[in-house]
Scaffold this motif. Structure first.
Motif, PDB file in Angstrom:
ATOM      1  N   LEU A 152       0.837  -1.263   0.096  1.00 55.47           N
ATOM      2  CA  LEU A 152      -0.080   0.138  -0.073  1.00 55.47           C
ATOM      3  C   LEU A 152       0.924   1.282  -0.006  1.00 55.47           C
ATOM      4  O   LEU A 152       0.379   2.160  -0.463  1.00 55.47           O
ATOM      5  N   GLY A 153       2.011   1.204   0.729  1.00 55.69           N
ATOM      6  CA  GLY A 153       2.627   2.353   0.678  1.00 55.69           C
ATOM      7  C   GLY A 153       3.769   2.383   1.954  1.00 55.69           C
ATOM      8  O   GLY A 153       4.016   1.295   2.674  1.00 55.69           O
ATOM      9  N   ASP A 154       4.293   3.706   2.106  1.00 56.38           N
ATOM     10  CA  ASP A 154       5.320   3.789   3.057  1.00 56.38           C
ATOM     11  C   ASP A 154       5.500   4.820   3.859  1.00 56.38           C
ATOM     12  O   ASP A 154       5.208   6.057   3.228  1.00 56.38           O
ATOM     13  N   GLU A 155       5.559   4.794   4.972  1.00 61.91           N
ATOM     14  CA  GLU A 155       5.721   5.754   5.897  1.00 61.91           C
ATOM     15  C   GLU A 155       4.598   7.238   5.880  1.00 61.91           C
ATOM     16  O   GLU A 155       4.912   8.188   5.964  1.00 61.91           O
ATOM     17  N   PRO A 156       3.429   6.339   5.879  1.00 59.59           N
ATOM     18  CA  PRO A 156       2.412   7.994   5.992  1.00 59.59           C
ATOM     19  C   PRO A 156       2.474   8.544   7.084  1.00 59.59           C
ATOM     20  O   PRO A 156       1.957   9.686   7.107  1.00 59.59           O
ATOM     21  N   ASP A 157       2.641   7.786   8.331  1.00 58.91           N
ATOM     22  CA  ASP A 157       2.951   8.772   9.293  1.00 58.91           C
ATOM     23  C   ASP A 157       4.061   9.724   9.532  1.00 58.91           C
ATOM     24  O   ASP A 157       3.644  10.620  10.501  1.00 58.91           O
ATOM     25  N   MET A 158       4.828   9.602   8.722  1.00 57.98           N
ATOM     26  CA  MET A 158       5.924  10.852   8.681  1.00 57.98           C
ATOM     27  C   MET A 158       5.444  11.395   7.274  1.00 57.98           C
ATOM     28  O   MET A 158       5.969  12.533   7.395  1.00 57.98           O
ATOM     29  N   LYS A 159       4.733  11.171   6.357  1.00 64.61           N
ATOM     30  CA  LYS A 159       4.607  12.001   5.157  1.00 64.61           C
ATOM     31  C   LYS A 159       3.182  12.857   5.284  1.00 64.61           C
ATOM     32  O   LYS A 159       2.984  13.588   4.160  1.00 64.61           O
ATOM     33  N   LYS A 160       2.435  12.807   6.163  1.00 66.01           N
ATOM     34  CA  LYS A 160       1.447  13.168   6.188  1.00 66.01           C
ATOM     35  C   LYS A 160       1.574  14.791   6.353  1.00 66.01           C
ATOM     36  O   LYS A 160       0.773  15.640   6.155  1.00 66.01           O
ATOM     37  N   THR A 161       2.629  15.067   6.934  1.00 65.11           N
ATOM     38  CA  THR A 161       3.244  16.642   6.859  1.00 65.11           C
ATOM     39  C   THR A 161       3.975  17.127   5.756  1.00 65.11           C
ATOM     40  O   THR A 161       4.670  17.972   5.845  1.00 65.11           O
ATOM     41  N   SER A 162       4.052  16.069   4.588  1.00 66.22           N
ATOM     42  CA  SER A 162       4.728  16.191   3.574  1.00 66.22           C
ATOM     43  C   SER A 162       4.610  17.843   3.017  1.00 66.22           C
ATOM     44  O   SER A 162       3.526  18.297   2.774  1.00 66.22           O
ATOM     45  N   SER A 163       5.733  18.640   2.443  1.00 67.56           N
ATOM     46  CA  SER A 163       5.383  19.763   1.644  1.00 67.56           C
ATOM     47  C   SER A 163       4.751  19.406   0.218  1.00 67.56           C
ATOM     48  O   SER A 163       4.593  20.693  -0.399  1.00 67.56           O
ATOM     49  N   ILE A 164       4.873  18.428  -0.045  1.00 68.12           N
ATOM     50  CA  ILE A 164       4.014  18.170  -1.296  1.00 68.12           C
ATOM     51  C   ILE A 164       2.773  17.854  -1.062  1.00 68.12           C
ATOM     52  O   ILE A 164       2.196  16.706  -0.513  1.00 68.12           O
ATOM     53  N   PRO A 165       1.771  18.734  -1.515  1.00 71.75           N
ATOM     54  CA  PRO A 165       0.280  18.507  -1.190  1.00 71.75           C
ATOM     55  C   PRO A 165      -0.343  17.320  -1.708  1.00 71.75           C
ATOM     56  O   PRO A 165      -1.038  16.548  -0.703  1.00 71.75           O
ATOM     57  N   ALA A 166       0.042  16.481  -2.527  1.00 65.33           N
ATOM     58  CA  ALA A 166      -0.615  15.274  -3.034  1.00 65.33           C
ATOM     59  C   ALA A 166      -0.077  14.234  -2.086  1.00 65.33           C
ATOM     60  O   ALA A 166      -0.967  13.262  -1.646  1.00 65.33           O
ATOM     61  N   THR A 167       1.351  14.163  -1.756  1.00 59.56           N
ATOM     62  CA  THR A 167       1.605  13.107  -0.741  1.00 59.56           C
ATOM     63  C   THR A 167       1.042  13.518   0.538  1.00 59.56           C
ATOM     64  O   THR A 167       0.613  12.434   1.304  1.00 59.56           O
ATOM     65  N   ALA A 168       1.090  14.617   0.994  1.00 57.96           N
ATOM     66  CA  ALA A 168       0.347  14.974   2.417  1.00 57.96           C
ATOM     67  C   ALA A 168      -1.003  14.388   2.222  1.00 57.96           C
ATOM     68  O   ALA A 168      -1.499  13.584   3.271  1.00 57.96           O
ATOM     69  N   ALA A 169      -1.686  14.595   1.381  1.00 52.36           N
ATOM     70  CA  ALA A 169      -3.229  14.203   1.166  1.00 52.36           C
ATOM     71  C   ALA A 169      -3.286  12.834   1.314  1.00 52.36           C
ATOM     72  O   ALA A 169      -4.324  12.247   2.110  1.00 52.36           O
ATOM     73  N   ALA A 170      -2.488  12.005   0.522  1.00 54.83           N
ATOM     74  CA  ALA A 170      -2.781  10.503   0.549  1.00 54.83           C
ATOM     75  C   ALA A 170      -2.265   9.909   1.611  1.00 54.83           C
ATOM     76  O   ALA A 170      -2.777   8.866   1.699  1.00 54.83           O
ATOM     77  N   SER A 171      -1.647  10.764   2.352  1.00 59.55           N
ATOM     78  CA  SER A 171      -0.896  10.097   3.492  1.00 59.55           C
ATOM     79  C   SER A 171      -1.777  10.293   4.895  1.00 59.55           C
ATOM     80  O   SER A 171      -1.668   9.788   6.006  1.00 59.55           O
TER      81      SER A 171
END
Length: 449
Positions: A152-171
């Protein structure tokens, strides 16, 4: 010298300590007398058998995976595919395939070539994260047994604050959960795996932010709900972003134990770097030049066993090198001593695989030690009519390199007074349901009685 020691030395004809006080004329008489006494003694006593061979009845491959590696690439030094090379090292599972099953950024035959290499090597994979993976395997039933699940994916608990909006939203927990549940609904016959980061792996990690309303426990429950297999990465040897006190073999066990708190009934795999997963600029920014950049192969054995004793049901290896050394994505093939270290760790865990994975979980024995510092980590299992105790020296913020300790182990329900120390050609006597042993820093002992 004890009777046991005398028995050990008797075949050599005499004991200097016992006989040097007597005149030579008396030696033959005393020798005959001693032989008679020893014969009578052995008629009612036998030395502890050094039965330390695990035996094939407890062998079962302990799952071991590699993260995002190429299966079909060929290792020039051997002419073998990466998949076969990993299989020779005791790897059982590929955790993710880069871009699979998309051939656009790869080459036209890539999806099939990757699966064929895995199948030929006898490996399985979690790969693909969307409907296209479901469609691909439905159209290629010859690989139905090779693809056991999706990633499904990798490190959503760390990526939810990503500066990339799409990455943050999906996480975000809600979006992540919805994507996972949709994938499970599209193919309920296969598993679903994901890896998490420090939010799961480190207690009270300050970097995890909870949105207004839910708690962290609510978030993490949403993250794991679609999954059948969970891991979290905490690189406790090489991470330059953590203080020096939060490094060491012990951190890998703590990461597993903390992830188990949120995984529910799902098996948790330990995660360990086997190369250099950080960039030179990472170390430069945080001034962490005193830390180890490349993993030391000698640490793989205690790290993997620390994770297993902490509850890991498999091991995931991260083989990429981002340090600028040029070793690339399969760096663990090229790190001196690393292939041998991984193979040895996998073989050791697998030699006790059935006990670890299928044995009845027993309450762990009480471990008391002299001196400061944490006692060894310990678990107990019932298997094959025997009780098995797995214990390994541990550490903490004040003892990152581990410590020497004298430990007393108090057991329950022993029906014998002899404890075999597996693989060490020795045994220990139980007295009042307890025995004592010594542990070096991160030293493993396996007991059976």
């Amino acid at each position: 010298m004890s009777i046991k020691q005398l028995a050990h030395h008797a075949p050599h004809g005499r004991s200097h300590l016992a006989l040097s006080f007597f005149r030579p004329a008396l030696i033959p008489i005393l020798t005959i007398f001693l032989a008679i006494m020893l014969a009578a003694f052995f008629s009612c006593w036998q030395a502890p058998a050094l039965d330390s061979n695990p035996g094939p009845e407890i062998f079962q491959k302990f799952p071991a995976g590699v993260w995002l590696q190429k299966p079909e690439a060929v290792l020039a030094a051997t002419g073998k595919t990466y998949a076969q090379t990993y299989a020779d090292m005791g790897i059982t599972t590929y955790l993710g395939l880069w871009h699979w099953p998309d051939a656009v950024d790869m080459y036209p035959s890539y999806p099939t070539a990757a699966m064929k290499a895995l199948k030929d090597a006898g490996l399985v994979a979690y790969a693909g994260s969307a409907q296209d993976a479901v469609d691909w395997i439905a159209a290629h039933p010859e690989y139905a047994d090779t693809l056991v699940g999706y990633l499904l994916g990798d490190e959503p608990d760390m990526k939810k604050t990503s500066s990339i909006p799409a990455t943050a939203a999906a996480s975000m927990p809600g979006a992540w959960n919805a994507a996972g549940m949709a994938l499970r609904a599209a193919d309920p016959t296969r598993g679903l795996y994901a890896n998490f980061g420090k939010g799961f792996g480190k207690p009270n990690w300050a970097g995890y932010q909870v949105n207004p309303g839910p708690t962290k426990a609510d978030d993490f429950a949403a993250y794991v709900e679609p999954l059948t297999l969970v891991s979290s990465d905490f690189y406790g040897i090489t991470d330059p972003w953590e203080p020096a006190s939060y490094h060491g073999v012990w951190t890998y066990g703590r990461a597993v134990a903390h992830t188990i708190l949120y995984a529910g009934p799902r098996p948790v795999w330990g995660f360990v770097e086997v190369s250099a997963p950080w960039t030179a600029s990472d170390y430069a920014r945080v001034g962490a030049s005193h830390l180890m950049v490349h993993m030391d192969p000698d640490l793989i054995f205690p790290i993997t066993w620390t994770m297993a004793i902490s509850g890991a049901r498999g091991i995931a290896y991260f083989c990429h090198d981002f340090s600028g050394s040029g070793l690339g994505d399969a760096a663990c093939f090229k790190e001196p001593g690393m292939p041998e270290a991984m193979q040895a760790a996998n073989a050791s865990l697998s030699s006790y695989g059935k006990v670890l994975l299928e044995g009845q979980v027993l309450p762990p024995p009480q471990m008391s030690q002299s001196g400061d510092g944490p006692p060894p980590l310990v678990i107990a299992r019932a298997f094959g009519g025997k009780t098995w105790i797995f214990a390994i020296g541990s550490g903490d913020e004040g003892h990152i390199h581990g410590l020497d300790s004298q430990v007393t182990v108090t057991v329950q329900g022993a029906t014998t007074n002899k404890v075999i120390v597996m693989g060490e050609d020795r045994s220990i006597w139980l007295r009042d349901s307890a025995f004592s042993d010594t542990f070096g820093p991160y030293e493993l002992h396996i007991y059976r009685y």
